[in-house]
Scaffold this motif. Structure first.
Motif, PDB file in Angstrom:
ATOM      1  N   LYS A 124      21.573  54.073 -45.008  1.00  0.00           N
ATOM      2  CA  LYS A 124      22.595  54.489 -45.975  1.00  0.00           C
ATOM      3  C   LYS A 124      23.228  55.803 -45.545  1.00  0.00           C
ATOM      4  O   LYS A 124      24.444  55.989 -45.643  1.00  0.00           O
ATOM      5  N   MET A 125      22.410  56.748 -45.084  1.00  0.00           N
ATOM      6  CA  MET A 125      22.942  58.009 -44.580  1.00  0.00           C
ATOM      7  C   MET A 125      23.824  57.764 -43.362  1.00  0.00           C
ATOM      8  O   MET A 125      24.854  58.414 -43.170  1.00  0.00           O
ATOM      9  N   ALA A 126      23.410  56.814 -42.536  1.00  0.00           N
ATOM     10  CA  ALA A 126      24.176  56.520 -41.336  1.00  0.00           C
ATOM     11  C   ALA A 126      25.540  55.926 -41.663  1.00  0.00           C
ATOM     12  O   ALA A 126      26.530  56.199 -40.992  1.00  0.00           O
ATOM     13  N   LEU A 127      25.603  55.114 -42.711  1.00  0.00           N
ATOM     14  CA  LEU A 127      26.866  54.487 -43.092  1.00  0.00           C
ATOM     15  C   LEU A 127      27.846  55.474 -43.709  1.00  0.00           C
ATOM     16  O   LEU A 127      29.045  55.421 -43.440  1.00  0.00           O
ATOM     17  N   MET A 128      27.350  56.371 -44.533  1.00  0.00           N
ATOM     18  CA  MET A 128      28.243  57.248 -45.281  1.00  0.00           C
ATOM     19  C   MET A 128      28.358  58.652 -44.706  1.00  0.00           C
ATOM     20  O   MET A 128      29.282  59.395 -45.052  1.00  0.00           O
ATOM     21  N   GLY A 129      27.442  59.028 -43.816  1.00  0.00           N
ATOM     22  CA  GLY A 129      27.402  60.400 -43.336  1.00  0.00           C
ATOM     23  C   GLY A 129      28.552  60.736 -42.413  1.00  0.00           C
ATOM     24  O   GLY A 129      28.826  60.023 -41.455  1.00  0.00           O
ATOM     25  N   GLY A 130      29.227  61.826 -42.683  1.00  0.00           N
ATOM     26  CA  GLY A 130      30.288  62.313 -41.819  1.00  0.00           C
ATOM     27  C   GLY A 130      29.795  63.452 -40.943  1.00  0.00           C
ATOM     28  O   GLY A 130      28.635  63.844 -40.988  1.00  0.00           O
ATOM     29  N   GLU A 131      30.696  63.964 -40.111  1.00  0.00           N
ATOM     30  CA  GLU A 131      30.451  65.122 -39.251  1.00  0.00           C
ATOM     31  C   GLU A 131      29.347  64.910 -38.223  1.00  0.00           C
ATOM     32  O   GLU A 131      28.709  65.862 -37.781  1.00  0.00           O
ATOM     33  N   ASP A 132      29.120  63.664 -37.838  1.00  0.00           N
ATOM     34  CA  ASP A 132      28.215  63.422 -36.714  1.00  0.00           C
ATOM     35  C   ASP A 132      28.961  63.593 -35.390  1.00  0.00           C
ATOM     36  O   ASP A 132      28.338  63.861 -34.364  1.00  0.00           O
TER      37      ASP A 132
ATOM     38  N   LEU B  42      31.640  54.007 -42.044  1.00  0.00           N
ATOM     39  CA  LEU B  42      32.455  53.013 -42.731  1.00  0.00           C
ATOM     40  C   LEU B  42      33.913  53.445 -42.829  1.00  0.00           C
ATOM     41  O   LEU B  42      34.824  52.658 -42.588  1.00  0.00           O
ATOM     42  N   SER B  43      34.147  54.692 -43.182  1.00  0.00           N
ATOM     43  CA  SER B  43      35.526  55.165 -43.296  1.00  0.00           C
ATOM     44  C   SER B  43      36.236  55.145 -41.951  1.00  0.00           C
ATOM     45  O   SER B  43      37.383  54.715 -41.844  1.00  0.00           O
ATOM     46  N   ASP B  44      35.549  55.619 -40.915  1.00  0.00           N
ATOM     47  CA  ASP B  44      36.211  55.714 -39.622  1.00  0.00           C
ATOM     48  C   ASP B  44      36.388  54.347 -38.963  1.00  0.00           C
ATOM     49  O   ASP B  44      37.417  54.093 -38.325  1.00  0.00           O
ATOM     50  N   LEU B  45      35.432  53.449 -39.146  1.00  0.00           N
ATOM     51  CA  LEU B  45      35.648  52.080 -38.687  1.00  0.00           C
ATOM     52  C   LEU B  45      36.768  51.442 -39.491  1.00  0.00           C
ATOM     53  O   LEU B  45      37.562  50.656 -38.960  1.00  0.00           O
ATOM     54  N   GLY B  46      36.850  51.800 -40.775  1.00  0.00           N
ATOM     55  CA  GLY B  46      37.953  51.308 -41.601  1.00  0.00           C
ATOM     56  C   GLY B  46      39.307  51.717 -41.052  1.00  0.00           C
ATOM     57  O   GLY B  46      40.278  50.960 -41.122  1.00  0.00           O
ATOM     58  N   HIS B  47      39.396  52.936 -40.475  1.00  0.00           N
ATOM     59  CA  HIS B  47      40.652  53.385 -39.874  1.00  0.00           C
ATOM     60  C   HIS B  47      41.019  52.516 -38.677  1.00  0.00           C
ATOM     61  O   HIS B  47      42.187  52.143 -38.499  1.00  0.00           O
TER      62      HIS B  47
ATOM     63  N   ARG C  64      30.261  55.324 -49.126  1.00  0.00           N
ATOM     64  CA  ARG C  64      31.651  55.591 -48.824  1.00  0.00           C
ATOM     65  C   ARG C  64      31.828  56.877 -48.039  1.00  0.00           C
ATOM     66  O   ARG C  64      31.034  57.791 -48.153  1.00  0.00           O
ATOM     67  N   GLY C  65      32.899  56.930 -47.260  1.00  0.00           N
ATOM     68  CA  GLY C  65      33.220  58.122 -46.490  1.00  0.00           C
ATOM     69  C   GLY C  65      33.995  59.127 -47.318  1.00  0.00           C
ATOM     70  O   GLY C  65      34.571  58.821 -48.354  1.00  0.00           O
TER      71      GLY C  65
ATOM     72  N   THR D  94      23.359  59.207 -32.437  1.00  0.00           N
ATOM     73  CA  THR D  94      22.750  58.716 -33.679  1.00  0.00           C
ATOM     74  C   THR D  94      23.611  59.141 -34.862  1.00  0.00           C
ATOM     75  O   THR D  94      24.362  60.110 -34.794  1.00  0.00           O
ATOM     76  N   LEU D  95      23.476  58.411 -35.964  1.00  0.00           N
ATOM     77  CA  LEU D  95      24.300  58.660 -37.146  1.00  0.00           C
ATOM     78  C   LEU D  95      23.451  59.092 -38.339  1.00  0.00           C
ATOM     79  O   LEU D  95      22.277  58.761 -38.450  1.00  0.00           O
TER      80      LEU D  95
END
Length: 353
Positions: free
Chosen positions: A273-281, A233-238, A335-336, A173-174
């Motif tokens: 929104k938390m799932a899209l931008m949240g890091g360290e999952d 979003l950031s990591d899929l962007g990579h 954003r990430g 989960t994210l």
């Protein structure tokens, strides 16, 4: 979190500290020819395997806050973040090196707890600590961990390789870790509810999906893969950047924990929104061809963390788009994280359709 009246590092000294750490190590693993105590470690790799290496730097005040992070959990997380990198390539982790810069006023018992957490995760993942370095620091704690692993060259998965038409999947989960961090920042010293405790644990004590990553690689399920450390979003962007493709994410399909959904509902916030931008999952994000869908659905039944299809790879001109039942979502506020910008990094621009 550091009690008064305990031994300070300046009293023990650098070599005393190294000896103290060495005493805590388990017997050398079979592949370790020479570990801690020499100018370099000597290890062996399996025949016909490629070396896979990663390094992560954790800085006090940037990556962790000692007012709410215990040394034990800090030790666990210091290795877990590296394990997640190797998991994202489908590699088997083998050997770790750790370099630490510590304030000389820090208590030795702090280091004891830190190493205890670190070695616990190492044991869980059959990783040997084979060396490192120590240094004094003026005031902050710095931790650098290098992790070495191996994998069959033809099976290892990179960020590059996603193809148009691939399905996009995520394990677990994210958004949990980001919400957990916010709870810690806002409720220092206060008791947590069961839902809050779950989210806090996801932030302080993440689980790297090492076995899942190896299965994905060994079964040749993924065209591209990355771990979610900076945000979906950031990591899929990579992946999109390296593979020169676009993507569509379906917001309603993003897997969310019951704890996150419960707290988001209480606060009147959109959990996605938390799932899209949240890091360290530290979940695994990967793309797979449609013909692998049935096999991946079976893994969803087998894995405790589960695996969920959340989107599809598109042509490059499509950009990175997030949709829900009402249409395209404005993702500029989701954003990430980017360290040097000290803000959240914008993903690929969505197409104007």
């Amino acid at each position: 979190m550091i009690a008064d009246g305990l031994v300070e590092l300046r009293e023990l000294g650098e070599f005393g500290l190294i000896a103290r750490i060495k005493e805590k190590l388990p017997p050398q693993a079979q592949g370790v020819i020479k570990g801690i105590g020499d100018d370099g470690a000597i290890c062996s790799l399996a025949k016909d395997k490629a070396l896979v290496s990663t390094v992560d730097l954790l800085v006090e005040g940037i990556h962790f806050d000692l007012t709410y992070t215990s040394p034990y959990f800090l030790g666990r997380k210091s290795l877990a973040v590296n394990l997640s990198d190797l998991a994202a390539m489908g590699a088997k982790p083998l050997y770790a090196l750790i370099s630490i810069a510590l304030p000389s006023c820090l208590k030795v018992e702090f280091v004891d707890e830190f190493i205890s957490g670190f070695l616990e995760v190492a044991k869980e993942n059959e990783v040997s600590l084979i060396g490192g370095d120590t240094s004094a620091s003026p005031d902050k704690l710095f931790i650098s961990v290098t992790l070495l692993g191996e994998g069959a060259k033809e099976q290892l998965v990179c960020r590059q390789g996603a193809l148009v038409g691939d399905d996009i999947y995520i394990t677990g989960t994210l958004g949990d870790s980001l919400w957990g961090m916010k709870i810690l920042q806002q409720k220092k010293g206060r008791p947590f509810s069961a839902a809050e405790s779950f989210l806090v644990s996801r932030h302080l004590n993440p689980t790297a999906r090492v076995k899942e990553g190896q299965i994905i690689a060994q079964r040749n399920l993924a065209h591209a893969m990355i771990d979610v450390s900076d945000g979906l979003l950031s990591d899929l962007g990579h992946i999109c950047t390296e593979s020169k493709v676009g993507a569509t994410i379906w917001a309603e399909e993003i897997p969310l924990s019951s704890s996150l959904k419960r707290l988001a509902q209480e606060k009147g916030e959109a959990p996605w929104k938390m799932a899209l931008m949240g890091g360290e999952d530290y979940e695994l994000l990967f793309t797979a061809p449609a013909e692998k869908a049935a096999e991946i659905r079976e893994l969803n039944k087998e894995w405790d963390c589960g695996v969920t299809k959340i989107g599809q790879i598109e042509i490059l001109a499509h950009g990175l788009v997030v949709k829900n039942a009402h249409g395209v979502i404005d993702i500029h506020q989701c954003r990430g994280y980017d360290h040097f910008a000290k803000s959240f990094l914008p993903p690929l621009e969505p197409s104007q359709r």
